[in-house]
Design a protein around this motif. Structure first.
Motif, PDB file in Angstrom:
ATOM      1  N   LEU A   5       3.187   4.867  -9.717  1.00 15.66           N
ATOM      2  CA  LEU A   5       2.882   4.629  -8.301  1.00 15.66           C
ATOM      3  C   LEU A   5       2.628   5.935  -7.559  1.00 15.66           C
ATOM      4  CD1 LEU A   5       5.694   2.023  -7.507  1.00 15.66           C
ATOM      5  CD2 LEU A   5       3.345   1.543  -8.163  1.00 15.66           C
ATOM      6  N   ILE A   6       3.505   6.902  -7.797  1.00 18.77           N
ATOM      7  CA  ILE A   6       3.474   8.146  -7.023  1.00 18.77           C
ATOM      8  C   ILE A   6       2.185   8.928  -7.251  1.00 18.77           C
ATOM      9  CG2 ILE A   6       4.588  10.395  -6.749  1.00 18.77           C
ATOM     10  CD1 ILE A   6       7.241   8.983  -7.452  1.00 18.77           C
ATOM     11  N   ALA A   7       1.749   9.014  -8.484  1.00 22.60           N
ATOM     12  CA  ALA A   7       0.625   9.889  -8.826  1.00 22.60           C
ATOM     13  C   ALA A   7      -0.649   9.521  -8.092  1.00 22.60           C
ATOM     14  CB  ALA A   7       0.380   9.853 -10.335  1.00 22.60           C
ATOM     15  N   ASN A  34      -4.771   5.147  -4.076  1.00 23.73           N
ATOM     16  CA  ASN A  34      -4.438   4.225  -2.976  1.00 23.73           C
ATOM     17  C   ASN A  34      -4.778   2.773  -3.308  1.00 23.73           C
ATOM     18  OD1 ASN A  34      -3.409   6.236  -1.256  1.00 23.73           O
ATOM     19  ND2 ASN A  34      -5.463   6.711  -0.483  1.00 23.73           N
ATOM     20  N   GLY A  35      -4.917   2.471  -4.591  1.00 23.80           N
ATOM     21  CA  GLY A  35      -5.175   1.092  -4.991  1.00 23.80           C
ATOM     22  C   GLY A  35      -3.969   0.196  -4.762  1.00 23.80           C
ATOM     23  N   GLN A  36      -4.223  -1.119  -4.787  1.00 28.75           N
ATOM     24  CA  GLN A  36      -3.167  -2.095  -4.520  1.00 28.75           C
ATOM     25  C   GLN A  36      -3.069  -3.102  -5.659  1.00 28.75           C
ATOM     26  OE1 GLN A  36      -3.045  -3.395  -0.129  1.00 28.75           O
ATOM     27  NE2 GLN A  36      -5.173  -2.796  -0.425  1.00 28.75           N
ATOM     28  N   LYS A  44       0.177   0.936  -4.318  1.00 32.04           N
ATOM     29  CA  LYS A  44       1.072   0.017  -3.613  1.00 32.04           C
ATOM     30  C   LYS A  44       1.180  -1.273  -4.406  1.00 32.04           C
ATOM     31  CE  LYS A  44      -0.361   1.802   0.913  1.00 32.04           C
ATOM     32  NZ  LYS A  44      -1.382   2.741   0.365  1.00 32.04           N
ATOM     33  N   ILE A  45       2.405  -1.785  -4.493  1.00 28.91           N
ATOM     34  CA  ILE A  45       2.652  -3.079  -5.132  1.00 28.91           C
ATOM     35  C   ILE A  45       3.115  -4.049  -4.066  1.00 28.91           C
ATOM     36  CG2 ILE A  45       4.068  -4.339  -6.790  1.00 28.91           C
ATOM     37  CD1 ILE A  45       4.254  -1.847  -8.450  1.00 28.91           C
ATOM     38  N   GLY A  46       2.558  -5.232  -4.065  1.00 28.55           N
ATOM     39  CA  GLY A  46       2.934  -6.233  -3.076  1.00 28.55           C
ATOM     40  C   GLY A  46       2.876  -7.629  -3.659  1.00 28.55           C
ATOM     41  N   ILE A  89      -6.052  -5.231  -7.478  1.00 32.65           N
ATOM     42  CA  ILE A  89      -5.787  -6.158  -8.572  1.00 32.65           C
ATOM     43  C   ILE A  89      -4.917  -7.288  -8.027  1.00 32.65           C
ATOM     44  CG2 ILE A  89      -4.626  -6.507 -10.784  1.00 32.65           C
ATOM     45  CD1 ILE A  89      -5.284  -3.623 -11.499  1.00 32.65           C
ATOM     46  N   VAL A  90      -5.328  -8.510  -8.273  1.00 33.25           N
ATOM     47  CA  VAL A  90      -4.508  -9.680  -7.949  1.00 33.25           C
ATOM     48  C   VAL A  90      -4.071 -10.296  -9.275  1.00 33.25           C
ATOM     49  CG1 VAL A  90      -4.424 -11.957  -6.873  1.00 33.25           C
ATOM     50  CG2 VAL A  90      -5.685 -10.096  -5.764  1.00 33.25           C
ATOM     51  N   SER A  91      -2.764 -10.336  -9.486  1.00 35.87           N
ATOM     52  CA  SER A  91      -2.221 -10.862 -10.739  1.00 35.87           C
ATOM     53  C   SER A  91      -1.746 -12.296 -10.547  1.00 35.87           C
ATOM     54  CB  SER A  91      -1.053  -9.998 -11.221  1.00 35.87           C
ATOM     55  OG  SER A  91      -0.400 -10.603 -12.320  1.00 35.87           O
ATOM     56  N   THR A  92      -2.302 -13.197 -11.335  1.00 34.50           N
ATOM     57  CA  THR A  92      -1.979 -14.621 -11.205  1.00 34.50           C
ATOM     58  C   THR A  92      -1.077 -15.119 -12.327  1.00 34.50           C
ATOM     59  OG1 THR A  92      -3.852 -15.431 -12.523  1.00 34.50           O
ATOM     60  CG2 THR A  92      -4.267 -14.950 -10.197  1.00 34.50           C
TER      61      THR A  92
END
Length: 366
Positions: A296-298, A275-277, A302-304, A254-257
Motif C-alpha cells: 500500500l505504502i509504496a 494512488n490506485g484503489q 487505497k483499499i475500501g 480494481i473491483v473485486s467480486t
C-alpha cells in the motif's frame, strides 16, 4: 388486484436448505403499514447471498426463511404515506437487498442518501427483523412480498423484468463502487471474478466509457465470454505466467467480486498504478488474506469496500442501463425449479445469473 392474507414461498428450515431442500409453504407477512406496498412477484434473481444465508454462512440465520432479494413484480396494495403514494396499483416495481432503515433526520447516513449504511435500523429484504412489529423479513422466492415503499423502485419500460431483477442487487453492487470511485473515460478498470457480480462489473465499466476494462479470473475458460461482454483484456491468475509482473501498474481501479478468501491479494495490488484503489464487494465467510504494508505504502494505494446501493442509486443505475442498453447474461427458470437452481448456482453453473419467474400471465416474457 388484491393481496392475500397468507403468502407462499420456498422456505428453508435449516442449513441443509442450501443443498436444495427448500419447501414450498405458506407464511404470514409482516402486518401491513401505511408506509408499505405489496408486490405480486413475477421475477426474482438468485444471488450468492441467498446461499450464504440459507446455510448460515455469515452467522446464524433465522429459520424458517424465504430468501431472494432481486425482485420484480406489480403493485397490488399501497399504503397512504407519501412514500407509498408514489406507486399505483399495477405499477411494475423492483426491490433489492434492503427493505428498511431508520430514515431519521438525525441519522447521518439516511439523511445523506446512504441508507444502505444505516447503523440504526438496517433491515435486509430477508433475514432481517422489523423493529416495529418484531416480524422477520421474507424474500422473493415467493408469490408476493410486502415491503416499506421507500425501498421499492419503478422499473423503466425499456428494461425487461428478467434483466432488471438481477440488477437490483448484483448490478448495483458493482455499479455503485464503479461510479463512486471514478470509473469512466480515461480510467483503466479491473474486475476480479467473472460470476454473477463480475459480469455486471465488465458490462457497466464498458458502458461507463472506461479506457480499458480488464477481466481477472483464475482460469482462462471464461475469456471468450468476458471479451463478448466488452472486456479489452483477460488475466488468468492460475494459468498466466508472471501475470503480476507483466501487468504491473496498469490499472487505476480494481473491483473485486469474489467471495473466497483464497485470493492472490498482494498480486492484485501490484496491478494498481500510483494512488490506485482496490474495492472489495464480495463477502467471503472467512477473513481476507494478510498483505504487506509496503504493498500500500509504496504506491499510495487505497483499499475500501462497498455495500449494495441506496434506492436513488438503484434508480440511477436502472435509468443508465436502459439508456445504454446494458443487458445482463441471464438464464430464466420457473419458480418451481428453485431447489435445482440454488444447487446449480452453488456449483458455478450459472452463465451468469439465474432468474426465477412465476408462471402465468406470460411472466417469462415480461
Amino acid at each position: 388486484m388484491t393481496s392475500p392474507s397468507q403468502f407462499h414461498g420456498w422456505l428453508g428450515y435449516d442449513a441443509k436448505a442450501a443443498q436444495g431442500n427448500l419447501q414450498w409453504a405458506p407464511f404470514t407477512p409482516k402486518p401491513f403499514a401505511e408506509t408499505d406496498i405489496d408486490i405480486k412477484i413475477t421475477h426474482c434473481g438468485i444471488c450468492g447471498t441467498d446461499i450464504h444465508t440459507l446455510r448460515s454462512g455469515w452467522g446464524p440465520t433465522h429459520y424458517p426463511i424465504c430468501v431472494g432479494h432481486e425482485i420484480v413484480g406489480h403493485v397490488t396494495r399501497t399504503g397512504s404515506s407519501p412514500a407509498a403514494s408514489r406507486f399505483a396499483i399495477g405499477d411494475r416495481v423492483g426491490v433489492g437487498a434492503q427493505a428498511a432503515s431508520c430514515l431519521q433526520d438525525g441519522c447521518q447516513e439516511c439523511s445523506a442518501g446512504m441508507e444502505q449504511h444505516c447503523p440504526r435500523g438496517f433491515v435486509g429484504t430477508y433475514n432481517g427483523r422489523y423493529k416495529e412489529s418484531g416480524y422477520w423479513s421474507m424474500g422473493g422466492y415467493a408469490d408476493y412480498i410486502r415491503v416499506p415503499a421507500h425501498f421499492a423502485v419503478k422499473i423503466p419500460k425499456r428494461l425487461k423484468s428478467a434483466d432488471a431483477a438481477p440488477m437490483l442487487c448484483g448490478g448495483i453492487t458493482v455499479f455503485s463502487p464503479l461510479k463512486n470511485n471514478g470509473a469512466g473515460p480515461g480510467k483503466r478498470v479491473g474486475i476480479v471474478g467473472l460470476g454473477g457480480l463480475g459480469h455486471f462489473g465488465v458490462l457497466f465499466a464498458k458502458a461507463l466509457g472506461c479506457e480499458k476494462v480488464v477481466a481477472i479470473s483464475r482460469r482462462r475458460n471464461k475469456e471468450n465470454d468476458a471479451l463478448a461482454m466488452g472486456a479489452d483484456e483477460y488475466i488468468a491468475t492460475s494459468e498466466d505466467d508472471k501475470w503480476e509482473k507483466n501487468h504491473s501498474r496498469t490499472l487505476d481501479l480494481i473491483v473485486s467480486t469474489v467471495s473466497t478468501p483464497d485470493m492472490p491479494f498482494s498480486g492484485y495490488l501490484r496491478l494498481l498504478r500510483t494512488n490506485g484503489q482496490f474495492i472489495q464487494v464480495g463477502a467471503p465467510e472467512d477473513n481476507l488474506p494478510a498483505i504487506a504494508a509496503f504493498a500500500l505504502i509504496a504506491k499510495g494505494c487505497k483499499i475500501g469496500g462497498s455495500q449494495i446501493g441506496s434506492p436513488k442509486e438503484i434508480e440511477e443505475m436502472l435509468r443508465f442501463a436502459a439508456e445504454k442498453g446494458v443487458k445482463p447474461w441471464v438464464q430464466t427458470r420457473p419458480m418451481k425449479e428453485a431447489n435445482r437452481s440454488v444447487v446449480d448456482m452453488e456449483d458455478g453453473k450459472a452463465r451468469y445469473r439465474y432468474v426465477l419467474f412465476n408462471e402465468g400471465e406470460d411472466s417469462a416474457k415480461l
